[in-house]
Design an enzyme around this catalytic site. Sequence first.
Site, PDB file in Angstrom:
ATOM      1  N   CYS A  31       8.589 -18.030 -15.247  1.00  0.00           N
ATOM      2  CA  CYS A  31       8.530 -18.185 -13.778  1.00  0.00           C
ATOM      3  C   CYS A  31       9.622 -17.091 -13.246  1.00  0.00           C
ATOM      4  CB  CYS A  31       8.917 -19.521 -13.162  1.00  0.00           C
ATOM      5  SG  CYS A  31       8.581 -20.884 -14.151  1.00  0.00           S
ATOM      6  N   TYR A 171      -2.687 -23.552 -22.336  1.00  0.00           N
ATOM      7  CA  TYR A 171      -1.393 -23.696 -22.017  1.00  0.00           C
ATOM      8  C   TYR A 171      -1.103 -25.217 -22.608  1.00  0.00           C
ATOM      9  CZ  TYR A 171       3.164 -24.488 -19.856  1.00  0.00           C
ATOM     10  OH  TYR A 171       4.505 -24.884 -19.421  1.00  0.00           O
ATOM     11  N   HIS A 174       5.802 -27.452 -22.547  1.00  0.00           N
ATOM     12  CA  HIS A 174       6.599 -27.921 -21.723  1.00  0.00           C
ATOM     13  C   HIS A 174       6.246 -29.206 -21.037  1.00  0.00           C
ATOM     14  CE1 HIS A 174       7.439 -23.464 -21.526  1.00  0.00           C
ATOM     15  NE2 HIS A 174       8.428 -24.015 -21.711  1.00  0.00           N
ATOM     16  N   ASP A 267      13.416 -25.951 -24.251  1.00  0.00           N
ATOM     17  CA  ASP A 267      13.066 -24.525 -24.470  1.00  0.00           C
ATOM     18  C   ASP A 267      13.828 -23.428 -24.257  1.00  0.00           C
ATOM     19  OD1 ASP A 267      11.304 -22.579 -25.402  1.00  0.00           O
ATOM     20  OD2 ASP A 267      10.114 -22.685 -23.619  1.00  0.00           O
TER      21      ASP A 267
END
Length: 690
Positions: A31, A171, A174, A267
Amino acid sequence: MPRDPRHDILFEPIRIGPVVAKNRFYQVPHCNGMGHARPRSHAAMRGVKAEGGWAVVSTEEVEIHPSSDVSPYIEGRLWSDRDIPALALMTEAIHAHGALAAIEPVHAGMNAANLYSREVALAPSHIANPASYAPAQARAMTKADIRNFRRWHRDAALRARRAGFDIIYVYAAHSLSLPMHFLQSRHNHRTDEYGGSLENRVRLLRELIEDTKEAVGADCAVAVRFAVDEVRGEDGIRCTGEGREVVEMLAELPDLWDVNVSDWANDSKTSRFAPEGFQEDFVRFVKTVTTKPVVGVGRFTSPDTMVSQIRRGVLDLIGAARPSIADPFLPSKIDSGDIDDIRECIGCNVCVTGDHTMTPIRCTQNPTMGEEWRKGWHPETVPPRSGNDSFLIVGAGPTGLECARLLGRRGYAVAVAEASGQLGGRVTKEARLPGLAAWARVRDYRLHQLNKMGNVEIFRASHVTADLAMQFGAARIVLATGSTWRRDGVGRANTRPIPGFDREGAVFTPEDLMEGATPTGPVIVFDDDHYYLGAVLAEQLRAGGLAVMLVTPADRVSAWTVNTLEQHAIQRHLLELGIEVMTSRNVVDFDGARALLQCTYTERQFTAPAASIVTVTARLPNAELAHALLLAADGVARAGIVSVDSIGDCLAPSTIAAAVYAGHRYAREFDRPQHDAESFRRELPLESPG
Ligand code: ADP
Ligand code: SF4
């Protein structure tokens, strides 16, 4: 310099399904606070990564449907064909440098608050978003919803191909996407063929991979980003259990496995809590169960570590988000053998704060990050000097060192005078504190660059007075004299000095501690700063065997570190160390034996034993020299000095990132016309793209 042959392996091309990555450097999705709102800024930032040698450059998560609207967070957006041109700007910028463009289409499921679209959130089962206290729930998806979702995902893949992407993700990482929510038994309570057994819970992920391959697989590689471990014990996916089984079940289905740990805080652990390569134990099994290329992350900045990951069969491609932010030219520096010029990530997560604050990404080490389009800044090139000005920079903290580095690169004659015997200012002091050793990279990178320049002189142990500054003979004086922590307790909660904080020998500032002062216990660390330093000093005092209480007016320890993904880890760490944590309390008085604490809600008062107080509240600029030069304005003019500017912490104390930025900005902009209104290009919604 030629490339070190030991690093040749990093430059081997790797086939990923129908496409070929020119080397093993892979910028994984991250991001950036630009996304769909600032597409030109975004494209330019990714383009610089491609220019710097990354073989693959990815987007951040890209919303695929209005029911996956993560506003106010600014990610990518691909709800319809109308979003294609903005993303095509990015693929063009990446392809211009021969790199592959990857996109990470995402349906955020229950994590999408849908505040902009006002759609109802979707989930495997009826559930409240575990990551927020928002008074809204996601509804359980019907079979028709699942079919719709698969269609949206397929449409997104087709649109992504039209936008020019070469690698298209599915995806499941997360804990931020529907396929992962379906995998998690704690979120998936379904009784149909999408719930229950792992075979059933993995069904949606399998279908999405198959759908994507069928839709675009002839032209685009299909990657899976999968969190093999959630680091939450039996309640979550574990690399020794279902995480491994999922990879075994789907082993050969995708063209690439991009594997990591979940959630984002695990992460993207900061250097305070994890070393380089910290994910190896979790992901090393993946290559033993698939023949497909595997990419993984771990804040890799050392080429030797990267080579080791490949030689030992842990990874095929070196994934990086933060190292590519701190140094977009990391691959090309390894390629040219200039590894000492790598600007190594310090693991501070200031880059993450852009996402959390919905503003363009910034970086402590790389002040050009986020400024590529709006200011036209490039991480490796600077405009040559525009005149013959000479400079005296006073202070060799992060502000002064960065300013000197860039002015030096521009070709100016620069002198840096530093009062103390050591360079680096606050960075050098703070890097000695528990967990902050990597901070020193801010100094070391800059000193290495400065040492190569014949036009920059550095004077240590040289305290500059106004007279000395005027006699020195430089045309321009740059004051980078830093700041000093207050002793009187004034900060956010107290706008007047706290009674008793003037006690000799019982009240300590962070600088006192960093210079070796030793308080007696019990000690209260009063943290009204709310970033990292209060908790770090508490940790240091505790390590010295003292009874330590951390008092903060905030509702949690180091409250601002929510934005660097550290808050939970910090508070947990303090509690584990046996530090007493007192939140929602202000310190209102101190008599040398006790502190008077006051509840920030009720104004109820309590006493706490305290022989010493460490006050981490606010700083004051070191502005004496600036004031003296102002008073000597006539002498300054007579000395031929054309400008005196205060920059960095001595103007207004802030982060190390802001200090580096201030030094960089001065060096780039002192000779440019200054604008009253806007100092950068702004992206306006009504402009046509291009
Ligand atoms: P910043 O974050 O803005 O770089 P720092 O506090 O890290 O600020 O660094 C400021 C540096 O300036 C310190 O190393 C300090 O010793 C030095 N300094 C302050 N005043 C003077 C002065 N009058 N002459 C020379 N050096 C100074
Ligand atoms: Fe690394 Fe900090 Fe820069 Fe992020 S902000 S890339 S963690 S140096």
